[in-house]
Write a protein that holds these residues in place. Structure first.
Motif, PDB file in Angstrom:
ATOM      1  N   THR A 116       0.843  -1.192   0.000  1.00 35.89           N
ATOM      2  CA  THR A 116       0.000   0.000   0.000  1.00 35.89           C
ATOM      3  C   THR A 116       0.881   1.247   0.000  1.00 35.89           C
ATOM      4  OG1 THR A 116      -0.035   0.214   2.395  1.00 35.89           O
ATOM      5  CG2 THR A 116      -1.763  -1.171   1.405  1.00 35.89           C
ATOM      6  N   GLU A 151      -5.421  10.695   2.177  1.00 37.81           N
ATOM      7  CA  GLU A 151      -6.602   9.820   2.046  1.00 37.81           C
ATOM      8  C   GLU A 151      -6.310   8.589   1.179  1.00 37.81           C
ATOM      9  OE1 GLU A 151      -6.173  12.729   0.658  1.00 37.81           O
ATOM     10  OE2 GLU A 151      -6.618  12.502  -1.482  1.00 37.81           O
ATOM     11  N   GLN A 152      -5.138   8.573   0.499  1.00 38.74           N
ATOM     12  CA  GLN A 152      -4.799   7.427  -0.359  1.00 38.74           C
ATOM     13  C   GLN A 152      -3.939   6.384   0.360  1.00 38.74           C
ATOM     14  OE1 GLN A 152      -6.303   7.470  -3.161  1.00 38.74           O
ATOM     15  NE2 GLN A 152      -6.839   9.636  -3.325  1.00 38.74           N
ATOM     16  N   GLY A 154      -4.206   3.881   2.248  1.00 40.97           N
ATOM     17  CA  GLY A 154      -4.510   2.452   2.270  1.00 40.97           C
ATOM     18  C   GLY A 154      -4.612   1.825   0.888  1.00 40.97           C
ATOM     19  N   LYS A 155      -4.454   2.642  -0.168  1.00 38.48           N
ATOM     20  CA  LYS A 155      -4.597   2.097  -1.523  1.00 38.48           C
ATOM     21  C   LYS A 155      -3.273   1.542  -2.036  1.00 38.48           C
ATOM     22  CE  LYS A 155      -8.447   4.916  -3.085  1.00 38.48           C
ATOM     23  NZ  LYS A 155      -8.770   6.045  -3.958  1.00 38.48           N
ATOM     24  N   TYR A 156      -3.373   0.800  -3.153  1.00 43.22           N
ATOM     25  CA  TYR A 156      -2.184   0.288  -3.823  1.00 43.22           C
ATOM     26  C   TYR A 156      -1.817   1.239  -4.966  1.00 43.22           C
ATOM     27  CZ  TYR A 156      -2.577  -3.883  -1.061  1.00 43.22           C
ATOM     28  OH  TYR A 156      -2.613  -4.732   0.002  1.00 43.22           O
ATOM     29  N   GLN A 159      -3.913   1.759  -8.036  1.00 40.53           N
ATOM     30  CA  GLN A 159      -5.232   2.402  -7.917  1.00 40.53           C
ATOM     31  C   GLN A 159      -5.130   3.921  -8.001  1.00 40.53           C
ATOM     32  OE1 GLN A 159      -5.864   0.191  -4.086  1.00 40.53           O
ATOM     33  NE2 GLN A 159      -7.896  -0.199  -4.959  1.00 40.53           N
ATOM     34  N   LEU A 160      -3.910   4.445  -8.136  1.00 38.89           N
ATOM     35  CA  LEU A 160      -3.721   5.900  -8.149  1.00 38.89           C
ATOM     36  C   LEU A 160      -3.384   6.402  -9.549  1.00 38.89           C
ATOM     37  CD1 LEU A 160      -1.473   6.469  -4.983  1.00 38.89           C
ATOM     38  CD2 LEU A 160      -3.941   6.172  -5.118  1.00 38.89           C
ATOM     39  N   GLN A 164      -0.542  11.179  -8.677  1.00 36.59           N
ATOM     40  CA  GLN A 164      -0.615  10.761  -7.263  1.00 36.59           C
ATOM     41  C   GLN A 164       0.527   9.809  -6.936  1.00 36.59           C
ATOM     42  OE1 GLN A 164      -4.640   9.254  -7.446  1.00 36.59           O
ATOM     43  NE2 GLN A 164      -5.424  10.961  -6.225  1.00 36.59           N
ATOM     44  N   GLN A 165       0.817   8.881  -7.863  1.00 40.14           N
ATOM     45  CA  GLN A 165       1.921   7.939  -7.605  1.00 40.14           C
ATOM     46  C   GLN A 165       3.250   8.682  -7.454  1.00 40.14           C
ATOM     47  OE1 GLN A 165       2.124   4.135  -9.776  1.00 40.14           O
ATOM     48  NE2 GLN A 165       0.187   4.690 -10.706  1.00 40.14           N
TER      49      GLN A 165
END
Ligand code: ADP
Ligand code: MG
Length: 263
Positions: A116, A151-152, A154-156, A159-160, A164-165
């Motif tokens: 994550t 807010e990101q 917990g994402k992988y 998914q961004l 964002q990455q």
């Protein structure tokens, strides 16, 4: 010079260059070959603490190789590279110390896809810095807030968006509390609408006083934050100047040609 010297005066004016006195990076007569190919030729470059440098130049001119030498992702063969008082030699202890002080952000983010966002940011602090997990997570959240994507957490990565990455990649570097940041074309792989969010993050970092070496074609960024633009061609530093002089009054024919192609 106090450690926490602000890089901008009230009103956002850059500090006078005389304020930049302590050396962060010192490169003297440095040469590098890939096999028989002489990729970097007699590089002299001194960077002050808090200084922001943009490195420009045509593809293949040696920009990536130069900044990769600063954290020893590439090895130089002659001359000296001293980073924060530590000379880069084959001594692994020095290499480890320098790497812990120098963060790097790449064109292709290089996030771990199976972790994550939060885990990407805490991995090195936990395993390299030996921080307790809770402390590492606190630090990670602080930097994810700084790049405006808490807010990101917990994402992988998959998914961004690309922008964002790349901001996660910047936050992940900052979690190691580096004193110097290297950027290698951090916006080149991004769609146009995402470039600004990454540049804005970099501008904020510059305003915080981070020493930065940025390889980028974003000449607006260079004009906004660089203290100096370094122009490379064929493994050499051909010209260096303030952004204003560099763009308004380029000296060499190679620089003029380059500017005519990108502006
Ligand atoms: P830039 O970042 O300015 O595009 P690079 O530093 O990536 O330039 O590359 C400079 C030159 O060195 C190019 O001619 C490139 O092909 C060559 N080069 C880069 N990496 C290697 C390598 N690992 N082995 C051999 N040649 C390389
Ligand atoms: Mg490159």
């Amino acid at each position: 010079v106090p450690e926490a010297l602000p890089r901008t005066q009230a009103g956002g004016q850059p500090l006078p260059r005389e304020a930049l006195t302590e050396t962060a990076i010192q490169i003297d007569r440095m040469n590098k070959w890939y096999g028989t190919f002489h990729v970097l030729r007699d590089i002299d470059l001194h960077v002050a603490k808090g200084e922001r440098i943009v490195i420009a130049g045509p593809s293949g001119s040696g920009k990536s190789t130069l900044i990769r030498c600063v954290n020893r992702l590439e090895e130089h063969q002659s001359g000296r590279i001293v980073v924060d008082g530590i000379e880069l030699t084959s001594d692994i202890k020095n290499i480890d110390r320098v790497r812990s002080e120098v963060g790097m952000v790449f064109q292709h983010f290089n996030l771990f896809p199976h972790l994550t966002v939060l885990e990407n940011c805490t991995l090195a602090p936990i395993w390299v810095r030996r921080l307790p997990r809770r402390k590492a997570e606190e630090t990670a959240m602080r930097f994810l807030e700084k790049v405006r994507i808490p807010e990101q957490a917990g994402k992988y990565p998959g998914q961004l968006s690309g922008g964002q990455q790349q901001r996660v990649a910047i936050a992940r570097s900052l979690c190691m509390e580096p004193r110097i940041m290297l950027f290698d074309e951090p916006t080149s792989a991004l769609d146009p609408e995402m470039i600004k969010e990454v540049l804005d993050t970099m501008i904020e970092l510059a305003e915080d006083g981070m020493t930065m070496l940025c390889v980028t074609h974003e000449m607006g960024f260079a004009q906004a934050v660089a203290d100096r633009v370094i122009f490379m061609d064929q493994g050499q530093i051909v010209e260096q100047n303030t952004p204003k002089e560099f763009f308004e009054n380029p000296q060499s024919e190679r620089t003029k040609l380059f500017l005519s192609q990108i502006l």
